[in-house]
Design a protein around this motif. Structure first.
Motif, PDB file in Angstrom:
ATOM      1  N   MET A   1       0.812  -1.204   0.000  1.00 35.99           N
ATOM      2  CA  MET A   1       0.000   0.000   0.000  1.00 35.99           C
ATOM      3  C   MET A   1       0.847   1.256   0.000  1.00 35.99           C
ATOM      4  O   MET A   1       0.332   2.322  -0.245  1.00 35.99           O
ATOM      5  CB  MET A   1      -0.915   0.020   1.224  1.00 35.99           C
ATOM      6  CG  MET A   1      -2.281  -0.484   0.914  1.00 35.99           C
ATOM      7  SD  MET A   1      -3.470  -0.139   2.198  1.00 35.99           S
ATOM      8  CE  MET A   1      -3.103  -1.451   3.324  1.00 35.99           C
ATOM      9  N   THR A   8      -2.210  10.114   1.913  1.00 34.73           N
ATOM     10  CA  THR A   8      -2.596   9.156   2.936  1.00 34.73           C
ATOM     11  C   THR A   8      -3.115   9.953   4.119  1.00 34.73           C
ATOM     12  O   THR A   8      -2.434  10.874   4.596  1.00 34.73           O
ATOM     13  CB  THR A   8      -1.402   8.283   3.380  1.00 34.73           C
ATOM     14  OG1 THR A   8      -0.920   7.559   2.247  1.00 34.73           O
ATOM     15  CG2 THR A   8      -1.818   7.303   4.466  1.00 34.73           C
ATOM     16  N   GLU A  54      -1.507   0.505   8.546  1.00 28.83           N
ATOM     17  CA  GLU A  54      -1.945   0.989   7.238  1.00 28.83           C
ATOM     18  C   GLU A  54      -3.226   0.254   6.865  1.00 28.83           C
ATOM     19  O   GLU A  54      -3.342  -0.953   7.084  1.00 28.83           O
ATOM     20  CB  GLU A  54      -0.903   0.667   6.165  1.00 28.83           C
ATOM     21  CG  GLU A  54       0.383   1.414   6.268  1.00 28.83           C
ATOM     22  CD  GLU A  54       1.370   1.009   5.168  1.00 28.83           C
ATOM     23  OE1 GLU A  54       1.191  -0.056   4.528  1.00 28.83           O
ATOM     24  OE2 GLU A  54       2.326   1.767   4.956  1.00 28.83           O
ATOM     25  N   GLU A  56      -6.697   0.532   3.764  1.00 27.35           N
ATOM     26  CA  GLU A  56      -7.275   1.192   2.607  1.00 27.35           C
ATOM     27  C   GLU A  56      -8.749   0.853   2.542  1.00 27.35           C
ATOM     28  O   GLU A  56      -9.131  -0.304   2.715  1.00 27.35           O
ATOM     29  CB  GLU A  56      -6.563   0.722   1.330  1.00 27.35           C
ATOM     30  CG  GLU A  56      -6.977   1.472   0.098  1.00 27.35           C
ATOM     31  CD  GLU A  56      -6.149   1.067  -1.117  1.00 27.35           C
ATOM     32  OE1 GLU A  56      -6.774   0.762  -2.152  1.00 27.35           O
ATOM     33  OE2 GLU A  56      -4.909   1.039  -1.014  1.00 27.35           O
ATOM     34  N   GLN A  60      -9.020   4.752  -0.780  1.00 28.06           N
ATOM     35  CA  GLN A  60      -8.340   5.802  -0.020  1.00 28.06           C
ATOM     36  C   GLN A  60      -7.387   5.167   0.988  1.00 28.06           C
ATOM     37  O   GLN A  60      -7.773   4.258   1.723  1.00 28.06           O
ATOM     38  CB  GLN A  60      -9.361   6.672   0.721  1.00 28.06           C
ATOM     39  CG  GLN A  60      -8.758   7.686   1.664  1.00 28.06           C
ATOM     40  CD  GLN A  60      -7.943   8.749   0.965  1.00 28.06           C
ATOM     41  OE1 GLN A  60      -8.357   9.274  -0.052  1.00 28.06           O
ATOM     42  NE2 GLN A  60      -6.781   9.055   1.508  1.00 28.06           N
ATOM     43  N   LYS A  61      -6.138   5.647   1.014  1.00 28.95           N
ATOM     44  CA  LYS A  61      -5.143   5.142   1.948  1.00 28.95           C
ATOM     45  C   LYS A  61      -5.236   5.878   3.285  1.00 28.95           C
ATOM     46  O   LYS A  61      -5.397   7.099   3.315  1.00 28.95           O
ATOM     47  CB  LYS A  61      -3.735   5.311   1.378  1.00 28.95           C
ATOM     48  CG  LYS A  61      -3.494   4.522   0.104  1.00 28.95           C
ATOM     49  CD  LYS A  61      -2.093   4.733  -0.427  1.00 28.95           C
ATOM     50  CE  LYS A  61      -1.991   6.117  -1.045  1.00 28.95           C
ATOM     51  NZ  LYS A  61      -0.718   6.371  -1.723  1.00 28.95           N
TER      52      LYS A  61
END
Length: 163
Positions: A1, A8, A54, A56, A60-61
């Motif tokens: 990612m 982000t 992390e 998603e 969208q991160k």
């Protein structure tokens, strides 16, 4: 990612970043978890505790950061969910308000972690930005009285001729 393109969004949590990331990827059907980073001896958290996760959702991160209690979420930042149909709108509205989430006004909700979302059913934006100022005003006035957006009711208000 990871990568250098795009943005982000970093969400600051108080010790529950991993739980929050898991929650969001369960709510959004295309969600996925990426890397998890842990505090080490250098701190500032306790070595071995989750520092960042992390994830998603909807392309969208995000980074969920366990930063502590200093900075709670406010409605000053929210995420819009543009829904394909009423079923999808109902799904997100219901999922994000359950288990401690809260309804607000005009389609806004706050999830159980305090993050604000705008659940937008199809047609709502078109009604409040109608080129006819009378229609736009009537649709907006109707929307301002709602918690969950009801596009059919907004359309009836927009179509009402008050002359």
């Amino acid at each position: 990612m990871s990568g250098s393109n795009g943005f982000t969004t970093c969400l600051w949590f108080d010790g529950n970043a991993a739980t929050a990331a898991d929650y969001y990827v369960s709510v959004f059907k295309d969600g996925k978890i990426g890397r998890t980073g842990y505090y080490n001896e250098a701190g500032p958290g306790r070595a071995g505790d989750v520092m960042v996760v992390e994830f998603e959702i909807n392309g969208q991160k995000f980074i969920a950061l366990n930063g502590g209690p200093q900075f709670p979420f406010t409605e000053a930042i929210s995420f819009q969910i543009h829904c394909a149909d009423e079923t999808e709108s109902d799904y997100y509205y219901d999922e994000l308000t359950k288990d401690g989430g809260q309804e607000s006004a005009c389609g806004w909700v706050k999830d159980k972690f305090g993050v604000s979302w705008q659940v937008i059913p199809p047609g709502a934006i078109d009604l409040i930005t109608d080129p006819d100022p009378g229609r736009a005003n009537r649709a907006t006035a109707a929307m301002m009285k709602m918690k969950k957006l009801d596009v059919a009711q907004m359309r009836r208000a927009a179509d009402a001729d008050t002359r």
